[in-house]
Design an enzyme around this catalytic site. Structure first.
Site, PDB file in Angstrom:
ATOM      1  N   THR A 272       0.833  -1.203   0.000  1.00  0.00           N
ATOM      2  CA  THR A 272       0.000   0.000   0.000  1.00  0.00           C
ATOM      3  C   THR A 272       0.865   1.249   0.000  1.00  0.00           C
ATOM      4  OG1 THR A 272      -1.764  -1.164   1.175  1.00  0.00           O
ATOM      5  CG2 THR A 272      -1.841   1.241   1.178  1.00  0.00           C
TER       6      THR A 272
ATOM      7  N   ARG B 246      -4.487   4.457   6.247  1.00  0.00           N
ATOM      8  CA  ARG B 246      -4.452   3.028   6.594  1.00  0.00           C
ATOM      9  C   ARG B 246      -4.617   2.970   8.111  1.00  0.00           C
ATOM     10  NH1 ARG B 246      -2.290  -1.596   4.014  1.00  0.00           N
ATOM     11  NH2 ARG B 246      -1.385  -3.159   5.418  1.00  0.00           N
TER      12      ARG B 246
ATOM     13  N   HIS C 230     -10.855  -3.368   2.543  1.00  0.00           N
ATOM     14  CA  HIS C 230      -9.571  -3.110   1.870  1.00  0.00           C
ATOM     15  C   HIS C 230      -9.845  -2.966   0.371  1.00  0.00           C
ATOM     16  CE1 HIS C 230      -5.453  -2.706   1.224  1.00  0.00           C
ATOM     17  NE2 HIS C 230      -4.977  -3.867   1.634  1.00  0.00           N
TER      18      HIS C 230
ATOM     19  N   GLN D 120      -7.032  -3.208  -2.498  1.00  0.00           N
ATOM     20  CA  GLN D 120      -6.525  -4.553  -2.789  1.00  0.00           C
ATOM     21  C   GLN D 120      -7.408  -5.264  -3.797  1.00  0.00           C
ATOM     22  OE1 GLN D 120      -3.669  -6.321  -1.767  1.00  0.00           O
ATOM     23  NE2 GLN D 120      -4.468  -7.606  -3.424  1.00  0.00           N
TER      24      GLN D 120
ATOM     25  N   ASN E 108     -11.285  -8.214   6.314  1.00  0.00           N
ATOM     26  CA  ASN E 108     -11.535  -7.021   5.509  1.00  0.00           C
ATOM     27  C   ASN E 108     -11.363  -7.248   4.006  1.00  0.00           C
ATOM     28  OD1 ASN E 108      -8.762  -7.369   5.753  1.00  0.00           O
ATOM     29  ND2 ASN E 108      -8.347  -5.336   6.577  1.00  0.00           N
TER      30      ASN E 108
ATOM     31  N   ASP F 166      -5.802 -15.313   2.488  1.00  0.00           N
ATOM     32  CA  ASP F 166      -5.111 -14.165   3.076  1.00  0.00           C
ATOM     33  C   ASP F 166      -4.528 -14.623   4.402  1.00  0.00           C
ATOM     34  OD1 ASP F 166      -4.217 -11.586   3.572  1.00  0.00           O
ATOM     35  OD2 ASP F 166      -6.149 -10.845   4.259  1.00  0.00           O
TER      36      ASP F 166
ATOM     37  N   HIS G 199      -3.262 -14.066  -3.497  1.00  0.00           N
ATOM     38  CA  HIS G 199      -3.004 -13.798  -2.073  1.00  0.00           C
ATOM     39  C   HIS G 199      -2.480 -12.372  -1.996  1.00  0.00           C
ATOM     40  CE1 HIS G 199      -1.385 -13.909   1.973  1.00  0.00           C
ATOM     41  NE2 HIS G 199      -1.668 -15.194   2.128  1.00  0.00           N
ATOM     42  N   CYS G 200      -3.046 -11.543  -1.117  1.00  0.00           N
ATOM     43  CA  CYS G 200      -2.672 -10.129  -1.113  1.00  0.00           C
ATOM     44  C   CYS G 200      -1.310  -9.864  -0.487  1.00  0.00           C
ATOM     45  CB  CYS G 200      -3.757  -9.295  -0.433  1.00  0.00           C
ATOM     46  SG  CYS G 200      -3.873  -9.525   1.354  1.00  0.00           S
TER      47      CYS G 200
ATOM     48  N   ARG H  42      -1.381  -3.324  -7.653  1.00  0.00           N
ATOM     49  CA  ARG H  42      -1.756  -2.391  -6.594  1.00  0.00           C
ATOM     50  C   ARG H  42      -1.390  -0.968  -7.013  1.00  0.00           C
ATOM     51  NH1 ARG H  42      -2.255  -3.716  -1.349  1.00  0.00           N
ATOM     52  NH2 ARG H  42      -2.886  -1.538  -1.234  1.00  0.00           N
TER      53      ARG H  42
END
Length: 353
Positions: free
Chosen positions: A92, A140, A167, A170, A198, A262, A301-302, A329
């Site tokens: 992020t 954030r 989120h 994402q 989230n 996640d 997967h983030c 992102r």
């Protein structure tokens, strides 16, 4: 080379000069009746299907023009972004900071150690001060309510960089990645295996709008928020998609195009680690899980990832899109900032969704 448009008129430009001005065209080849300038982005629930598609179109446009064509688009020139981070971050922070700078703007990274947020100055005062000095705030935070309070007091757009409930940035990156891989989103089946957190909430608030089916497997006691679940059920009926909530990961993975998980232990949940690891036994995504999926399955997967969530065989396989997902992102957050702060419209032909 930079030059000022004030010194030229379009009628006097020729050849090279016209090419230099090309990045500043504002009429897209295909129109969508979407106007996002001045909006906040706290949750994808507040965005329509067309608005979500527009953001993905914008991200594709910026990625094509800047990354692949090497164009310089100083769309944020003269603008500044306040970046409030209560929680540490890799993707992020880097996507917002480098993306805003790449567009010619000035990002300011602010942690609770840098400003008086929540210590000597409340959120109301902070939002008002930052509104007078910057053009947007990306925050954030731990509590989603803090973002909602900031939107009431700020006079500039507020962008959710992550909260305990949502989120959205994402998920936009996830959808761009899937759009690029599959050539469209409509009709895909997404399977979530893991915590009702989230990231899942943001998928639930948007998947049906994009025509995607959703299958969710969470352990008992770790289900998604009840209110969000009810809204998701309504979306599923409204958009004609299928929704499944189960405790069985293999049932959820049946015929899935995309397997998603996640972290099981988010920041602030470290004291629950022992309890959570016990509750999530059997929820690791492996090739055995993928045997139930569709033949064209992929994995998301983030990040950051831990081996108990997904094994190496899946995570580092050709089916894994996690590193393309991470890069996207940057392009999706740039699309959000351009859409909320400028009148620029995509030049790339609108993708098929």
């Amino acid at each position: 080379m930079l030059f000022s448009m004030r010194n030229f008129t379009v009628s006097k430009l020729t050849g090279t000069s016209r090419q230099l001005l090309q990045p500043f065209r504002s009429k897209p080849p295909a129109q969508m009746n979407v106007h996002l300038k001045g909006r906040d982005l706290l949750t994808l629930q507040n965005y329509t299907a067309d608005e979500l598609k527009y953001l993905l179109w914008m991200a594709s446009d910026l990625k094509q023009r800047i990354k692949h064509k090497g164009e310089y688009l100083p769309l944020m020139q003269g603008k500044s972004l306040a970046m409030i981070f209560e929680k540490r971050s890799t993707r992020t922070r880097l996507s917002a900071e480098t993306g805003f700078a790449l567009l010619g703007g000035h990002p300011s990274f602010l942690t609770t150690q840098d400003i008086h947020l929540g210590t000597n100055e409340n959120l109301i005062d902070t939002a008002r001060v930052l509104s007078s000095m910057t053009n947007a705030i990306l925050a954030r935070v731990y509590k989603h309510n803090d973002l909602e309070l900031m939107t009431k007091e700020a006079t500039i757009p507020i962008i959710n960089g992550l909260s305990n409930l949502h989120h959205p940035l994402q998920i936009l990156a996830d959808y761009l990645t899937l759009q690029e891989h599959y050539g469209g989103l409509n009709g895909l089946t997404l399977t979530w295996v893991g915590d009702g957190n989230n990231v899942l909430h943001s998928i639930m608030m948007s998947a049906a709008k994009m025509g995607m089916h959703l299958r969710i497997a969470t352990p008992k006691g770790f289900e998604p928020d009840l209110g969000i679940t009810k809204t998701t059920e309504q979306y599923s009926k409204e958009y004609g998609t299928k929704l499944l909530l189960t405790k069985d990961p293999l049932e959820a993975a049946d015929s899935a195009n995309v397997l998603i998980t996640d972290t099981w232990i988010s920041m602030g949940q470290e004291e629950e680690k022992k309890e959570r690891l016990k509750a999530f036994q059997g929820y690791q995504i492996t090739m055995q899980t993928a045997k139930s999926a569709a033949s064209n399955w992929t994995f998301l997967h983030c990040l950051p990832r831990k081996p108990e969530e997904v094994d190496d065989e899946v995570f580092y396989s050709p089916r894994s899109l996690v590193f393309k997902e991470a890069e996207n992102r940057k392009w999706t957050i740039m699309a959000v900032m351009v859409s909320l702060l400028t009148d620029y419209s995509p030049q790339l032909q609108k993708p098929k969704f």
